[in-house]
Design a protein around this motif. Structure first.
Motif, PDB file in Angstrom:
ATOM      1  N   ILE A 106       0.849  -1.190   0.000  1.00  0.00           N
ATOM      2  CA  ILE A 106       0.000   0.000   0.000  1.00  0.00           C
ATOM      3  C   ILE A 106       0.885   1.240   0.000  1.00  0.00           C
ATOM      4  O   ILE A 106       1.788   1.364   0.824  1.00  0.00           O
ATOM      5  CB  ILE A 106      -0.932   0.006   1.234  1.00  0.00           C
ATOM      6  CG1 ILE A 106      -1.841  -1.221   1.203  1.00  0.00           C
ATOM      7  CG2 ILE A 106      -1.753   1.292   1.291  1.00  0.00           C
ATOM      8  CD1 ILE A 106      -2.707  -1.378   2.423  1.00  0.00           C
ATOM      9  N   ARG A 107       0.604   2.132  -0.951  1.00  0.00           N
ATOM     10  CA  ARG A 107       1.300   3.422  -1.001  1.00  0.00           C
ATOM     11  C   ARG A 107       0.548   4.378  -0.103  1.00  0.00           C
ATOM     12  O   ARG A 107      -0.653   4.555  -0.216  1.00  0.00           O
ATOM     13  CB  ARG A 107       1.331   3.973  -2.419  1.00  0.00           C
ATOM     14  CG  ARG A 107       2.086   5.310  -2.538  1.00  0.00           C
ATOM     15  CD  ARG A 107       2.065   5.891  -3.957  1.00  0.00           C
ATOM     16  NE  ARG A 107       2.521   4.926  -4.959  1.00  0.00           N
ATOM     17  CZ  ARG A 107       1.717   4.233  -5.783  1.00  0.00           C
ATOM     18  NH1 ARG A 107       0.425   4.391  -5.746  1.00  0.00           N
ATOM     19  NH2 ARG A 107       2.225   3.394  -6.667  1.00  0.00           N
ATOM     20  N   MET A 108       1.270   4.983   0.840  1.00  0.00           N
ATOM     21  CA  MET A 108       0.668   5.956   1.748  1.00  0.00           C
ATOM     22  C   MET A 108       1.679   7.039   2.047  1.00  0.00           C
ATOM     23  O   MET A 108       2.829   6.960   1.619  1.00  0.00           O
ATOM     24  CB  MET A 108       0.211   5.267   3.033  1.00  0.00           C
ATOM     25  CG  MET A 108       1.338   4.567   3.786  1.00  0.00           C
ATOM     26  SD  MET A 108       0.810   3.674   5.246  1.00  0.00           S
ATOM     27  CE  MET A 108      -0.037   2.291   4.519  1.00  0.00           C
ATOM     28  N   VAL A 115       5.453   6.345   1.021  1.00  0.00           N
ATOM     29  CA  VAL A 115       6.102   5.072   1.334  1.00  0.00           C
ATOM     30  C   VAL A 115       5.197   3.944   0.850  1.00  0.00           C
ATOM     31  O   VAL A 115       3.998   4.121   0.703  1.00  0.00           O
ATOM     32  CB  VAL A 115       6.382   4.913   2.850  1.00  0.00           C
ATOM     33  CG1 VAL A 115       7.362   5.957   3.346  1.00  0.00           C
ATOM     34  CG2 VAL A 115       5.106   4.951   3.662  1.00  0.00           C
ATOM     35  N   VAL A 116       5.808   2.803   0.606  1.00  0.00           N
ATOM     36  CA  VAL A 116       5.058   1.601   0.267  1.00  0.00           C
ATOM     37  C   VAL A 116       5.274   0.624   1.405  1.00  0.00           C
ATOM     38  O   VAL A 116       6.415   0.340   1.788  1.00  0.00           O
ATOM     39  CB  VAL A 116       5.524   1.002  -1.081  1.00  0.00           C
ATOM     40  CG1 VAL A 116       4.821  -0.326  -1.342  1.00  0.00           C
ATOM     41  CG2 VAL A 116       5.261   1.982  -2.215  1.00  0.00           C
ATOM     42  N   GLN A 136      -3.429   4.144  -1.109  1.00  0.00           N
ATOM     43  CA  GLN A 136      -4.305   4.334   0.036  1.00  0.00           C
ATOM     44  C   GLN A 136      -5.130   5.610  -0.081  1.00  0.00           C
ATOM     45  O   GLN A 136      -6.311   5.636   0.253  1.00  0.00           O
ATOM     46  CB  GLN A 136      -3.486   4.325   1.329  1.00  0.00           C
ATOM     47  CG  GLN A 136      -4.299   4.376   2.600  1.00  0.00           C
ATOM     48  CD  GLN A 136      -4.521   5.771   3.108  1.00  0.00           C
ATOM     49  OE1 GLN A 136      -3.736   6.675   2.864  1.00  0.00           O
ATOM     50  NE2 GLN A 136      -5.625   5.962   3.799  1.00  0.00           N
ATOM     51  N   ALA A 137      -4.544   6.684  -0.579  1.00  0.00           N
ATOM     52  CA  ALA A 137      -5.276   7.947  -0.697  1.00  0.00           C
ATOM     53  C   ALA A 137      -6.447   7.816  -1.667  1.00  0.00           C
ATOM     54  O   ALA A 137      -7.549   8.305  -1.395  1.00  0.00           O
ATOM     55  CB  ALA A 137      -4.331   9.062  -1.142  1.00  0.00           C
TER      56      ALA A 137
END
Length: 180
Positions: A106-108, A115-116, A136-137
């Motif tokens: 998940i990219r956040m 970060v992943v 995630q966004a």
């Protein structure tokens, strides 16, 4: 007020997340350790959106009363209220989006940096393909839009509609459903 079309939109979104998870597992299966009974991601008390709560309510409504009563069993405070003693989800078919996306990369944002992140058990030997990273966004914004369509802002006072983005404690929801 409960809007069936909003739960339908939520259903479309959950199908997309489930398909995404399946694609990641198909492509990176040797580095995905997610399986029935693994509850490492579930050591948290969850809150969910109103539209997710409505979907869980609709799912559980058809259960026999003894099965619903099992929902009231509250485990330790450091784990999800939906887990049974064997680490399986009691509401698996209607589980929230956060649960459906656990395990995949998940990219956040952490501060100002993207970060992943993935489950500590996954992607220990390989790097996920770029199209196997969930943003995630985007997921949160889409879920918020579906939830907001169900909960338009109301005026303060008796009978006011809930605000979009209002979170529901999953433990309280399950305890309430156990009594119907």
């Amino acid at each position: 007020m409960w809007y069936p079309w909003a739960v339908s939109r939520l259903g479309e979104l959950t199908q997309k997340v489930d398909a995404f998870f399946a694609r990641v597992t198909e492509r990176h299966g040797t580095d995905m350790q997610c399986q029935t009974g693994c509850a490492d991601c579930c050591h948290v008390r969850l809150t969910i959106t109103g539209v997710e709560a409505a979907a869980i309510r609709a799912h559980v409504a058809g259960w026999p009363s003894d099965r619903r009563q099992n929902l009231a069993t509250l485990g330790p405070t450091d784990r999800c209220a939906a887990l049974d003693p064997a680490g399986r989800c009691k509401i698996y078919q209607a589980r929230p989006l956060v649960c459906r996306s656990h395990g995949v990369p998940i990219r956040m944002r952490r501060g100002t940096l993207p970060v992943v992140q993935a489950c500590h058990r996954n992607f220990t030997r390989t790097t996920p393909d770029p199209d196997c990273v969930l943003d995630q966004a985007t997921l949160s914004a889409t879920l918020y839009a579906i939830d907001a369509a169900v909960a338009p802002p109301g005026s303060p006072g008796a009978g006011a509609k809930r605000e979009p983005g209002h979170r529901v404690e999953l433990a309280a929801l399950l305890a309430d459903l156990a009594t119907i």
